[in-house]
Design an enzyme around this catalytic site. Sequence first.
Site, PDB file in Angstrom:
ATOM      1  N   SER A  65       4.088   0.528   2.276  1.00 34.08           N
ATOM      2  CA  SER A  65       2.845   1.200   2.671  1.00 34.08           C
ATOM      3  C   SER A  65       1.704   0.217   2.465  1.00 34.08           C
ATOM      4  O   SER A  65       1.866  -0.788   1.777  1.00 34.08           O
ATOM      5  CB  SER A  65       2.603   2.434   1.807  1.00 34.08           C
ATOM      6  OG  SER A  65       2.037   2.063   0.552  1.00 34.08           O
ATOM      7  N   ASP A  66       0.547   0.492   3.049  1.00 36.56           N
ATOM      8  CA  ASP A  66      -0.605  -0.312   2.654  1.00 36.56           C
ATOM      9  C   ASP A  66      -1.129   0.256   1.327  1.00 36.56           C
ATOM     10  O   ASP A  66      -0.701   1.311   0.873  1.00 36.56           O
ATOM     11  CB  ASP A  66      -1.679  -0.351   3.746  1.00 36.56           C
ATOM     12  CG  ASP A  66      -2.536  -1.608   3.606  1.00 36.56           C
ATOM     13  OD1 ASP A  66      -2.508  -2.245   2.535  1.00 36.56           O
ATOM     14  OD2 ASP A  66      -3.251  -1.967   4.568  1.00 36.56           O
ATOM     15  N   TRP A  67      -2.033  -0.454   0.733  1.00 40.43           N
ATOM     16  CA  TRP A  67      -2.502  -0.133  -0.623  1.00 40.43           C
ATOM     17  C   TRP A  67      -3.034   1.316  -0.688  1.00 40.43           C
ATOM     18  O   TRP A  67      -4.069   1.620  -0.091  1.00 40.43           O
ATOM     19  CB  TRP A  67      -3.607  -1.115  -1.006  1.00 40.43           C
ATOM     20  CG  TRP A  67      -4.156  -0.921  -2.374  1.00 40.43           C
ATOM     21  CD1 TRP A  67      -4.911   0.126  -2.810  1.00 40.43           C
ATOM     22  CD2 TRP A  67      -4.006  -1.796  -3.492  1.00 40.43           C
ATOM     23  NE1 TRP A  67      -5.237  -0.048  -4.124  1.00 40.43           N
ATOM     24  CE2 TRP A  67      -4.697  -1.222  -4.576  1.00 40.43           C
ATOM     25  CE3 TRP A  67      -3.367  -3.027  -3.684  1.00 40.43           C
ATOM     26  CZ2 TRP A  67      -4.773  -1.815  -5.825  1.00 40.43           C
ATOM     27  CZ3 TRP A  67      -3.441  -3.627  -4.931  1.00 40.43           C
ATOM     28  CH2 TRP A  67      -4.132  -3.023  -5.987  1.00 40.43           C
ATOM     29  N   GLY A  68      -2.277   2.143  -1.382  1.00 40.89           N
ATOM     30  CA  GLY A  68      -2.736   3.527  -1.559  1.00 40.89           C
ATOM     31  C   GLY A  68      -2.701   4.365  -0.291  1.00 40.89           C
ATOM     32  O   GLY A  68      -3.236   5.475  -0.266  1.00 40.89           O
ATOM     33  N   SER A  69      -2.088   3.867   0.758  1.00 39.54           N
ATOM     34  CA  SER A  69      -2.202   4.590   2.038  1.00 39.54           C
ATOM     35  C   SER A  69      -1.409   5.892   2.049  1.00 39.54           C
ATOM     36  O   SER A  69      -1.662   6.755   2.887  1.00 39.54           O
ATOM     37  CB  SER A  69      -1.808   3.696   3.218  1.00 39.54           C
ATOM     38  OG  SER A  69      -0.428   3.407   3.186  1.00 39.54           O
TER      39      SER A  69
END
Length: 763
Positions: A297-301
């Site tokens: 995932s992207d950061w915190g996505s």
Amino acid sequence: MKLTKYYYLVIAGLLIISCKNNNENDLAINDGETSSIEDKVSVLLSKMTLEEKIGQMNQYNGFWDVTGPVPENGDQAKKYDHLRKGYVGSMLNVRGVKEVMAVQKIAVEETRLGIPLIIGFDVIHGYETLSPIPIAESASWDLEAIKKSAQIAAKEAAAAGINWTFAPMVDISRDARWGRVMEGAGEDTYLGSKIGVARIKGFQGDDLTTPFSIAACAKHFAAYGFAEAGRDYNTADIGTSTLNNVIFPPFKAAKEAGVRTFMNSFNELNGIPATGDKYLQRDILKEKWKFDGFVVSDWGSISEMIAHGFAKDGKHAAELAANAGSDMDMESYLYVEELAGLVNEGKVDIKYIDDAVSRILRVKFELGLFDDPYRYLDEAREKEVIGSQEIHDAALDMAKKSIVLLKNENNILPLKKDGQKIALIGALASDKTSPLGSWRIAAKDSTAVSVLEGLKQYSGNTITYAKGADVSIGKTEFAFEVKINTTDKSEFNQAIKVAKQADVVVMVLGEHGFQSGEGRSRTELGLPGVQQELLEAIYKVNKNIVLVLNNGRPLTINWADDNIPAIVEAWQLGTQTGNAVAQVLYGDYNPSGKLPMTFPRHVGQVPIYYNYKSTGRPTLPGEDVVFWSHYQDEENTPLYTFGHGLSYTTFKYSNLKIDNTFSKNKTVKISVDLTNTGKRQGKEVVQLYIRDVFASVTRPVKELKGFELVALNPNETKTIELILSEDELGFYNNQGAFIVEDGDFEVFVGGSSQTELADKFKL
Ligand code: BGC
């Protein structure tokens, strides 16, 4: 056969004996005759508890000074506890052999199964020694050099214990307001695909198990570069044809080049956040394209899907992401907290967990981490490789190749090396940090060679430096929010004085290195702050100006184009900036860069790109007719078109020929003669564009479909052949099928997208 079995048993035995730790890892991975990675993955998977499996899907940011005391309280202590239990599969932003060793040892020697961590980092344009920002490198159109640059970056990062980069970004973007255009290959799908592949091959090499290569990551899947209004993280709303023909192809090319990971994206696409999009991650990427690596995932996505209005709460977000095919959770902490419950409740099928974990383990095996989890961790190598001459040489080579000569009237460039009084003006000229550009986490401040230092080294000229005006105010080194100087002109007079006395003025103006990159969108594309005023003030006293631009995106520089005789696009060129600029300004290196992104005349034209579609009213139908596709107050055309870039020599294109053997062997051969008509050796990027004149889904007015970087001596002519095959002649229809349609095609060849020669053929 018997011998083979015996051999494996002996090796397995030796491995077990040689390992001092007391976990069960060795039994798990050296069980019996497990020769193939797939076998090893399934043996290991069969030994894992649900929590250990989910642990592999959990990625934490570096969470404490790992070589310091163990954290006792709070989140850090919790993460540390997870690491020791085997509930962490990967970490990012832990770097340096000592630091990585500390966490890897815990994973390998303290957890039940001893599964090594995969260590990620944003190696975007180098690690500690920086190459040009990616959009700059892309301006070289030199695939070998770009590959080499990635290879060198991988080598340096790997020496610091990293084995996975979150690069390349293969998002196509047509919007210069978006700050992350600095991180990509520009606006064109064909060029972007080739460059993405070159970067992946550079990072990953031929053998992922060497301690010099690292796994790459194609990001951000998908459509992140189409954020509405160029505002980062914003919604993307895209038609099928653009998705299939513009956005997907560089990702598909990345998959075909063997990229081992993908990252999903922050944006929603047509109403679904990419992280929770099953269509993107399962249907397209994993099923249609058969990608067998993993998706991070992207950061915190994952947790951001709550703010998007797609997930009710964290638990729901974890369910949506896991079901949609996001294999690893970067910093949402939701998989580790929620997935086991979701599996037990039957909301996430265990088959999805097994699939995700197998993908992650597969990549770890491919990296050789199970054979030797410490293979990247060699302090002697770290010392020897980081900042070595080899790496600096490669960074300099890439930096020279990235420079684009936008304008050069009266041959003001190259500069004479002796007897000249040169005024060097602009705060960026002496800056040793800003030229490093965005994404430079491991590079130390003030480590770039400034233009001032570079110019001084390269000539016997007298160089007088005056700042003129600051670009930014306050702390700029590692300042995440750059404050631009919009008022202070107190040093203009000194610069004017210096300029008056000079034969030539070199002005280094543009964006601060942290004005582009993630979260750094702009609504204006001019020279920031008081720099335009400074340029005009200097012009009043000395017109002999060479403008050297520093920027991470296309800028609107109409006034400069109208008035300044020479303009050099020098982006942010990394550690070797000053040396590269000096070699180009003095003509020791003849520039051959070409723009990978259109420069608009006005921000109101954005998104502006060369491969637009025709409208039903593309041209002025007659004097004073208002009803055609245009602006009342600006031309439709760009200031500098895609593919534009000059040289200190000149080139002539002639003899365009089309050999259409499509009916026989499905290819059309295009050939053209290129002659160096100037007085210097030089390189030219020969560009081939086509137009599919009418089709069942409309095609752009021009599309790049081939290019070649050609070196020529003065008066030399070479015949260049470029082949169009079905891949270049076809397109995706709105059902997602790739088709080649009969009909008329136009062919254009030249040194920019405003091409010089044209012809046609029929399929
Ligand atoms: C970016 C990614 C990056 C990640 C890890 C995110 O904010 O969008 O491109 O790889 O952070 O640093």
